[in-house]
Structure formats: structure tokens, C-alpha cells
Design a protein around this motif. Structure first.
Motif, PDB file in Angstrom:
ATOM      1  N   ALA A   1      57.133  26.516  27.316  1.00  0.00           N
ATOM      2  CA  ALA A   1      56.474  25.900  26.470  1.00  0.00           C
ATOM      3  C   ALA A   1      56.848  24.460  26.619  1.00  0.00           C
ATOM      4  O   ALA A   1      55.998  23.405  26.603  1.00  0.00           O
ATOM      5  CB  ALA A   1      56.544  26.249  25.100  1.00  0.00           C
TER       6      ALA A   1
ATOM      7  N   ILE B   1      52.958  33.284  23.657  1.00  0.00           N
ATOM      8  CA  ILE B   1      53.274  32.016  23.778  1.00  0.00           C
ATOM      9  C   ILE B   1      52.700  30.962  22.729  1.00  0.00           C
ATOM     10  O   ILE B   1      53.371  30.177  22.390  1.00  0.00           O
ATOM     11  CB  ILE B   1      53.019  31.275  25.117  1.00  0.00           C
TER      12      ILE B   1
ATOM     13  N   MET C   1      52.301  25.433  20.338  1.00  0.00           N
ATOM     14  CA  MET C   1      51.714  25.808  21.670  1.00  0.00           C
ATOM     15  C   MET C   1      50.214  26.246  21.077  1.00  0.00           C
ATOM     16  O   MET C   1      49.479  26.410  22.104  1.00  0.00           O
ATOM     17  CB  MET C   1      52.475  27.010  22.283  1.00  0.00           C
TER      18      MET C   1
ATOM     19  N   THR D   1      46.864  26.665  23.727  1.00  0.00           N
ATOM     20  CA  THR D   1      46.819  27.857  24.204  1.00  0.00           C
ATOM     21  C   THR D   1      45.282  28.729  24.134  1.00  0.00           C
ATOM     22  O   THR D   1      44.950  28.590  22.975  1.00  0.00           O
ATOM     23  CB  THR D   1      47.942  28.754  23.881  1.00  0.00           C
TER      24      THR D   1
END
Lengths: 160, 387
Positions: B188, B216, B222, B226
Motif C-alpha cells: 500500500a 488491501i 487504499m 482500490t
């Protein structure tokens, strides 16, 4: 470990001690010891094979009999249940709630054999008040196993 | 006609898995460890719900993004299982399998020349999909000594100013590798530093052994970069229903939905009803299947190690990725000869990228009896090669 062993064996009693040891990450000796304890304690009462007799040349007749009985003083239904389950034709006996007292499942070679058993052995027992015999025409599922299930692996090689 | 085809399509190589399984289908008595799908039937309650929806005549289109109830249940599930918070109205899209989600994400994000980092060995779709979307796939070879995990150093090594997307696929097909929270925190940091978007394929999230799956997106900083791809195929044994979903920032989900609505319209209605039942009421079925896979996994690892082949312990998915380097054969030679000489089908590691050389993929989505028979045949074959 005990519960895990029972869970695996309930699905497949052919699993070997070696496999159980690998799956449960325990030494073979410990697994064997635990199995033997489970057998001694009668938690494991047997290793049964489920056979679909309809697919063989051997003919068997299964009947489910509803039995009404008079419970006996001090012994309830146990005494009469024992009298019934001792007969070799009887494969299962359950005490029920509801409209009748005992479910008796019997197996014979012919319907006549079953009828004779009910008429000559079961019905005349002193505590038995009445019986109602139902013949099993076809077994679809037994002991949790679907008998007609197509076992062929139909998965195709797909990409990706 | 052939010269009229798209240049892009012409250069995509055929899948290594397909090529190999054309051979298998011609052979009698072959045991296959090649199929990448569960061997369990879809749990009955799920199938029943699909049937019931048909009986009730629920056969019309749903909204493009998928039924609201399904999206709501998916988001509740993600919260319950993986500590993920998504808005079911704006950040969730129901797709036709996870594969469509992968394709949509690439098409929504990639401009010509954008680089996509793809750790390898991996699921065979990423590279072609990224390429078809106009991107440049850049592979990162994963190493067995790192248990096929991705390290931040490896990402740093391959990242350039053109890199836009990093693909993560854990638990991994074909290696069965997983990434834990510490691994993902380090990845990350690199993703944030280089402003990368992470496409995280978590289709095997429910199939982890020994430790729980971590996404994640649950790591600070994140979620906004993501896109998670997930689906019902592996966890609920629903491959044929073609049900998947993507969750992510609404700025990406909205354009993905735009492509989806023009190309697909909506996922199949019957499958969506079945999926609601799956995600709401089938945790115990998933647990049962996971337990069964776990038992088979151990039997398989033990078998390979007994025959003298090194086998990294996979903690996810339902594949083993043993090394066959000791035999002196290439992956293709090994798989071909094993099929011809002992009638066992495995997939050469190279079907999942060049870094799969020296390995084979064996699925353990088969009964213990089949697996043991396959192991004994492989053992015979290997014993002729390793003295």
C-alpha cells in the motif's frame, strides 16, 4: 480432535487413519487411539455402507410400520421397544411423538415375508395395540445420501 | 477474412490451459487435476431460490448495476467478513462473473500506453484484458522463496512514470499464495507513493486456510484507490451462474457501469436472486466446503512431499503448485508425459506465465479418493525420473 474425526467419518467412513492423521495434523497413533475410544464409548456405533439394492439383482422389500403400544409400568416404552428391535428383520426402531408410538422399519425378501412378520410376530405382542404397515416403493435418499444422484463429473475444461 | 481481424486480437496467444485440455478430452480413464472450479454442487437453498424466482416469473431485466437488494447484501457481507465499507448504491456493480469486472475495470481506466503491473504466475486473463484495453502489461515474476508473495521491492523495480494499475490476486490462482496484513501495508505504501490504482481480484477470499483473508482496501488510504473484484463462483460453487461484482470508488464504478450497460445490460436476473440467498444464508455451506478443501489440501501436500517434490504450502484457493525442477523436465514436458504415461492431467505452470516454468498446477477440487489415485500415479511417474 474428536469432533473433527466424527465430522470427517460421517461424510466418508472409508477415510484411512493415515488420511485422518494428515488432515488433522496429528500422529497416527493418537488418531487410532481416539478412534478406538469413540468405538468403545459407542459414539461410533458402526461403519455402515449405503447400498442402493434397486440397482442390483437382489430383491428387498422395506416397510415402515406405525405401531401403537401400551407403555409398561416402570419401563415406559423401552421394554417393548427392545422386544421389537431384537427381531433380525427389524432394521430400525424409533420412539415417536404424535399419532403413534413407535416407528419400526423392517426389511424382508418379499412382501409376503413382511406381512407374515407383522401378522405373526409384531402384532400379537401383548403391548402392541395396533399396526399400520407402509411399504417403501422407492428410495430416493437414505442416510443423507441421494441414491439416484448422477456422480459423473460434468465440469468442462474452460478457459481461462 | 483473417486479415480483416483486429490486430490486437490476432496477437493474443491462445490459452495454455485450453491447448492442453483438448488432449485430455480425447483420453479415456484420465484423472484430471486440471479443472479450476469447485466440485461441489451449488448449495440447494441457493438453487431453490433461483428456481423459485423463475416460478414467480421474475424474468425481466434488473437495473444495470444489479438489484438493489443484492448490492445491499453484498455490502453487508463485505463489512461482516472483511471490514470493508461500501455504499451499495454508488460503489457497487453486479457483473457477469468476476471476469467481466476485470475487463470493465481495465477498460474504464486505461489510456493507450498506460502500464499495468501484473505479478506472475497469475490467472490467465489479466494480460490479454489489459492489452485489449490499450494498456501495456508488465509482468513481475514472483519467487517461490518469497512464498509467491509480492514484495514492495519488486513493485519498485518495475514501476515507471507510465504505471497506472497494479493487479493483486490473492489468494492466488495458480500458486495458492496469500498476502497478510503486513505484506499488504508495505504494498500500500508503494501504491500511494506512486499514485497507483490497485485492481484487487479477491475471488478466492473465502478459501483461505489458517488465517483470514485481508483486503488491501481495508488498509488506510487504499479504499480510494482500490477496485475489488469478487464473485460467487468459488465461495458458493456457483461458476455456471456467472455472478460477480466490483466495488470501489464511485468515480470508477460509474464508468465501469457505463461500459457494462452498453455491452451486457445487466447480470442474469435468476442468478441475482440466487446470489441474494447465497450471500445472506450460506455461510455454513461455505464453511463446510472450506473444511473439505482444507483436508484435501493436506493430503495432496503430503503426497507431493513424500514423492520428493518440493511443494510450497498454499494457504488459499484450491490449487497446489509443486516444483517439478528435480525431474529435469520442463513444465510442458512433465504435463504431457504424465498424461501420456500415467493418465493424469495437470496444468503446466507456464500456462500462467513464463515464471511458472518448473512448476505444475494441480487443483484439489476433487474427491479424496480421486486425489489419492492421482498422487499414486504421479508418484510412479516421478520415481522413474528421480533416482
Amino acid at each position: 480432535m474428536r469432533q473433527e474425526i466424527l465430522g470427517i467419518l460421517e461424510q466418508n467412513c472409508k477415510v484411512t487413519v493415515d488420511d485422518l492423521a494428515t488432515i488433522l495434523e496429528n500422529p497416527k497413533e493418537d488418531i487410532a487411539k481416539e478412534l478406538s475410544k469413540l468405538e468403545k464409548e459407542q459414539i461410533i456405533c458402526g461403519y455402515h455402507t449405503i447400498i442402493n439394492w434397486d440397482k442390483t439383482d437382489i430383491h428387498k422389500v422395506t416397510a415402515l410400520i406405525e405401531v401403537k403400544v401400551t407403555p409398561q409400568r416402570g419401563q415406559g416404552f423401552d421394554k417393548i421397544a427392545e422386544r421389537i428391535y431384537r427381531f433380525k428383520e427389524v432394521t430400525a426402531v424409533y420412539l415417536m411423538s404424535g399419532g403413534f408410538d413407535l416407528t419400526v422399519i423392517i426389511e424382508g425378501k418379499t412382501m409376503k415375508e413382511v406381512a407374515l412378520f407383522v401378522g405373526q410376530k409384531l402384532a400379537p405382542l401383548e403391548s402392541v395395540l395396533s399396526t399400520a404397515t407402509h411399504f417403501v416403493l422407492k428410495k430416493y435418499k437414505d442416510h443423507g445420501i441421494i441414491l439416484e444422484k448422477n456422480k459423473k463429473d460434468e465440469r468442462m475444461a474452460v478457459t481461462p | 477474412m483473417e486479415q480483416k481481424l483486429s490486430e490486437k486480437v490476432k496477437v493474443i496467444p491462445p490459452s495454455g490451459i485450453r491447448k492442453f485440455f483438448d488432449l485430455v478430452s480425447e483420453m479415456e480413464d484420465a484423472i484430471s487435476l486440471g479443472v479450476g472450479e469447485p466440485d461441489f454442487d451449488t448449495p440447494w437453498n441457493i438453487r431453490e431460490e433461483g428456481i423459485y424466482s423463475l416460478e414467480k416469473g421474475k424474468t425481466f431485466y434488473t437495473s444495470n448495476s444489479g438489484m438493489l437488494e443484492l448490492r445491499d447484501e453484498i455490502c453487508k457481507y463485505l463489512k461482516r467478513r472483511f471490514e470493508l465499507d461500501y455504499d451499495y448504491k454508488t460503489e457497487t456493480l453486479v457483473t457477469v462473473g468476476g471476469s467481466e469486472g476485470i475487463d470493465l475495470a481495465f477498460r474504464a481506466l486505461i489510456n493507450p500506453g498506460d502500464e499495468v503491473l501484473i505479478p506472475e504466475p497469475c490467472f490467465v486473463s489479466y494480460k490479454p484484458c489489459a492489452f485489449l484495453a490499450g494498456g501495456k502489461p508488465v509482468t513481475i515474476p514472483l519467487k517461490e522463496e518469497n512464498e509467491f508473495r509480492l514484495t514492495p521491492e519488486e513493485v519498485e523495480q518495475y514501476v515507471t512514470d507510465k504505471t497506472k494499475i497494479l493487479v493483486l490476486s490473492f489468494p492466488n490462482n495458480p500458486t495458492g499464495a496469500i498476502m497478510d496484513r503486513d505484506d499488504l501495508k508495505k504494498i500500500a505504501e508503494v501504491a500511494i507513493k506512486h499514485d497507483l490504482i490497485v485492481l484487487s481480484d479477491e475471488i478466492y477470499a473465502e478459501l483461505t486456510y489458517a488465517q483470514k483473508h485481508v483486503s488491501i482496501a481495508s488498509i488506510e488510504g487504499m479504499k480510494e484507490r482500490t477496485i475489488i473484484i469478487n464473485g460467487f463462483s468459488k465461495a458458493y460453487s456457483m461458476t455456471g451462474w456467472r455472478m460477480g461484482y466490483a466495488v470501489g470508488p464511485k468515480e470508477v464504478i460509474a464508468p465501469m457501469t457505463k461500459i457494462h450497460q452498453y455491452g451486457i445490460m445487466c447480470a442474469p436476473t435468476t442468478s441475482q436472486y440466487a446470489a441474494i440467498e447465497a450471500v445472506k444464508n450460506s455461510d455454513s455451506d461455505v464453511q463446510e466446503m472450506r473444511n473439505a478443501y482444507n483436508g484435501r489440501r493436506k493430503v495432496m501436500i503430503e503426497g507431493f512431499r513424500r514423492m520428493g517434490l518440493e511443494c510450497f504450502e498454499p494457504l488459499g484457493a484450491f490449487y497446489l503448485f509443486p516444483s517439478i525442477k528435480r525431474t529435469g523436465l520442463t513444465s510442458e514436458e512433465f504435463a504431457n508425459r504424465l498424461l501420456k504415461e500415467e493418465k493424469v492431467a495437470v496444468v503446466p505452470g507456464t500456462a500462467f506465465g513464463d515464471s511458472g516454468e518448473g512448476f505444475i498446477r494441480c487443483s484439489y477440487a476433487y474427491s479424496i479418493e480421486d486425489l489419492k489415485l492421482a498422487i499414486s500415479r504421479i508418484e510412479k511417474f516421478v520415481s522413474r525420473l528421480i533416482k
